[in-house]
Enzyme design. Structure first.
Site, PDB file in Angstrom:
ATOM      1  N   GLY A  96      39.931  43.434  42.561  1.00  0.00           N
ATOM      2  CA  GLY A  96      40.247  44.727  43.159  1.00  0.00           C
ATOM      3  C   GLY A  96      38.943  45.346  43.595  1.00  0.00           C
ATOM      4  O   GLY A  96      38.079  44.680  44.158  1.00  0.00           O
ATOM      5  N   GLU A  97      38.791  46.612  43.278  1.00  0.00           N
ATOM      6  CA  GLU A  97      37.536  47.298  43.613  1.00  0.00           C
ATOM      7  C   GLU A  97      36.930  47.790  42.300  1.00  0.00           C
ATOM      8  O   GLU A  97      37.465  48.704  41.680  1.00  0.00           O
ATOM      9  CB  GLU A  97      37.846  48.436  44.596  1.00  0.00           C
ATOM     10  CG  GLU A  97      36.672  49.295  44.936  1.00  0.00           C
ATOM     11  CD  GLU A  97      35.438  48.488  45.313  1.00  0.00           C
ATOM     12  OE1 GLU A  97      35.527  47.628  46.207  1.00  0.00           O
ATOM     13  OE2 GLU A  97      34.374  48.696  44.688  1.00  0.00           O
ATOM     14  N   CYS A 112      36.650  38.215  39.763  1.00  0.00           N
ATOM     15  CA  CYS A 112      36.027  39.000  40.828  1.00  0.00           C
ATOM     16  C   CYS A 112      35.639  40.403  40.338  1.00  0.00           C
ATOM     17  O   CYS A 112      34.712  40.531  39.555  1.00  0.00           O
ATOM     18  CB  CYS A 112      36.933  39.018  42.051  1.00  0.00           C
ATOM     19  SG  CYS A 112      36.052  39.348  43.566  1.00  0.00           S
ATOM     20  N   ARG A 132      27.242  42.419  43.387  1.00  0.00           N
ATOM     21  CA  ARG A 132      28.505  42.675  44.105  1.00  0.00           C
ATOM     22  C   ARG A 132      28.392  42.263  45.561  1.00  0.00           C
ATOM     23  O   ARG A 132      27.318  42.359  46.148  1.00  0.00           O
ATOM     24  CB  ARG A 132      28.840  44.170  44.084  1.00  0.00           C
ATOM     25  CG  ARG A 132      29.493  44.638  42.821  1.00  0.00           C
ATOM     26  CD  ARG A 132      29.724  46.140  42.901  1.00  0.00           C
ATOM     27  NE  ARG A 132      30.814  46.484  43.797  1.00  0.00           N
ATOM     28  CZ  ARG A 132      30.797  47.530  44.616  1.00  0.00           C
ATOM     29  NH1 ARG A 132      29.734  48.309  44.702  1.00  0.00           N
ATOM     30  NH2 ARG A 132      31.842  47.795  45.358  1.00  0.00           N
ATOM     31  N   ILE A 172      36.909  36.540  47.808  1.00  0.00           N
ATOM     32  CA  ILE A 172      37.195  37.708  48.651  1.00  0.00           C
ATOM     33  C   ILE A 172      36.170  38.798  48.315  1.00  0.00           C
ATOM     34  O   ILE A 172      36.228  39.398  47.251  1.00  0.00           O
ATOM     35  CB  ILE A 172      38.627  38.242  48.401  1.00  0.00           C
ATOM     36  CG1 ILE A 172      39.663  37.122  48.594  1.00  0.00           C
ATOM     37  CG2 ILE A 172      38.929  39.418  49.333  1.00  0.00           C
ATOM     38  CD1 ILE A 172      41.037  37.426  48.007  1.00  0.00           C
ATOM     39  N   HIS A 220      39.377  33.748  42.833  1.00  0.00           N
ATOM     40  CA  HIS A 220      40.725  34.159  42.427  1.00  0.00           C
ATOM     41  C   HIS A 220      41.645  32.952  42.260  1.00  0.00           C
ATOM     42  O   HIS A 220      42.398  32.637  43.182  1.00  0.00           O
ATOM     43  CB  HIS A 220      41.330  35.069  43.508  1.00  0.00           C
ATOM     44  CG  HIS A 220      40.613  36.350  43.702  1.00  0.00           C
ATOM     45  ND1 HIS A 220      40.909  37.489  42.982  1.00  0.00           N
ATOM     46  CD2 HIS A 220      39.610  36.695  44.525  1.00  0.00           C
ATOM     47  CE1 HIS A 220      40.129  38.465  43.355  1.00  0.00           C
ATOM     48  NE2 HIS A 220      39.326  38.023  44.300  1.00  0.00           N
ATOM     49  N   GLU A 252      44.253  32.966  40.708  1.00  0.00           N
ATOM     50  CA  GLU A 252      45.627  33.500  40.654  1.00  0.00           C
ATOM     51  C   GLU A 252      46.277  33.544  42.038  1.00  0.00           C
ATOM     52  O   GLU A 252      47.477  33.707  42.143  1.00  0.00           O
ATOM     53  CB  GLU A 252      45.641  34.887  39.988  1.00  0.00           C
ATOM     54  CG  GLU A 252      45.046  36.033  40.785  1.00  0.00           C
ATOM     55  CD  GLU A 252      43.522  36.099  40.788  1.00  0.00           C
ATOM     56  OE1 GLU A 252      42.861  35.143  40.317  1.00  0.00           O
ATOM     57  OE2 GLU A 252      42.991  37.098  41.288  1.00  0.00           O
TER      58      GLU A 252
HETATM   59  N1  GLN Z   1      33.961  43.607  46.137  1.00  0.00           N
HETATM   60  C1  GLN Z   1      34.820  44.014  45.071  1.00  0.00           C
HETATM   61  C2  GLN Z   1      34.065  44.886  44.079  1.00  0.00           C
HETATM   62  O1  GLN Z   1      32.942  45.118  44.195  1.00  0.00           O
HETATM   63  C3  GLN Z   1      35.403  42.830  44.357  1.00  0.00           C
HETATM   64  C4  GLN Z   1      36.338  42.077  45.273  1.00  0.00           C
HETATM   65  C5  GLN Z   1      37.491  41.427  44.581  1.00  0.00           C
HETATM   66  O2  GLN Z   1      37.797  41.697  43.424  1.00  0.00           O
HETATM   67  N2  GLN Z   1      38.174  40.599  45.322  1.00  0.00           N
HETATM   68  O3  GLN Z   1      34.637  45.327  43.134  1.00  0.00           O
END
Ligand code: GLN
Length: 198
Positions: free
Chosen positions: A48-49, A80, A109, A137, A178, A180
């Site tokens: 996610g973020e 991630c 990151r 990603i 990922h 998943e």
């Molecule tokens: N770029 C995202 C972050 O810094 C991570 C990307 C992801 O989880 N696919 O959190």
């Protein structure tokens, strides 16, 4: 009793991890509040973020209890953004982003840069026989590993060859990519072995 796995469900790719655990017949539940950490045998931190998840962890009061549970040895698997959150140190993040300090690694990151923002690669993986299909990603990579951290996979080809993208230290597993989203459940199986052994 069969283990119960929590999936941190504040933001990001929760559904995909639920599907992977369903395939393995593993009981799971979403974690959004501190009391939902109780009774878990392991926890998955999805992609996610990371800065958003960090903020929501703090706002919801989950940050400290989760950090404490991890410090006591709760098995965890981060993909991630989840890897970023588990790390001791993060480069190129917001100054106010929180770390769970469960893995003695330094992570960068969005490390692969704009040109190769998202990509797929087959990776050799320590302890897994055939190559693992990996989807990246806006992924982080691992720049430093502390003592006791085992490197499980590195990017093998292309401009990012050599980048460390999967690690394990004790009960904590993390990957930049990922599994998943590919339907390959072998990393989840590895995590379940860690959970069962702990
Ligand atoms: N770029 C995202 C972050 O810094 C991570 C990307 C992801 O989880 N696919 O959190």
């Amino acid at each position: 009793m069969s283990p119960v796995i929590g999936i941190l469900a504040l933001q990001g790719g929760v559904r995909e991890h639920e599907r992977s655990l369903d395939k393995l017949g593993v009981t799971h539940r979403q974690v959004r509040r501190p009391n939902q950490l109780l009774g878990l045998d392991g926890i998955i931190l999805p992609g996610g973020e990371s800065t958003t998840i960090s903020r929501l962890l703090e706002l919801g009061g989950v940050l400290e209890p989760l950090r404490a549970a991890l410090a006591k040895g709760l098995p965890a698997y981060g993909t991630c953004a989840g890897m970023i959150l588990l790390a001791n140190q993060v480069r190129d993040t917001r100054a106010d982003a929180h770390q769970l300090n469960a893995l003695d690694i330094t992570v960068r990151r969005n490390a692969f840069g704009r040109q190769i923002d998202s990509f797929e690669a087959d990776l050799d993986f320590v302890g897994i026989d055939a190559p693992v299909p990996a989807v990246f990603i806006r992924a982080p990579w691992v720049e430093q590993v502390g003592e006791g951290v085992e490197v499980l996979a590195v990017v093998q080809e292309g401009p990012a060859a050599g980048a460390v993208v999967a690690v394990r230290a004790g009960n904590v597993l993390a990957s930049s990519f990922h599994p998943e989203v590919t339907g390959d459940t072998r990393l989840h199986e590895l995590f379940m072995e860690i959970v069962r052994a702990s």
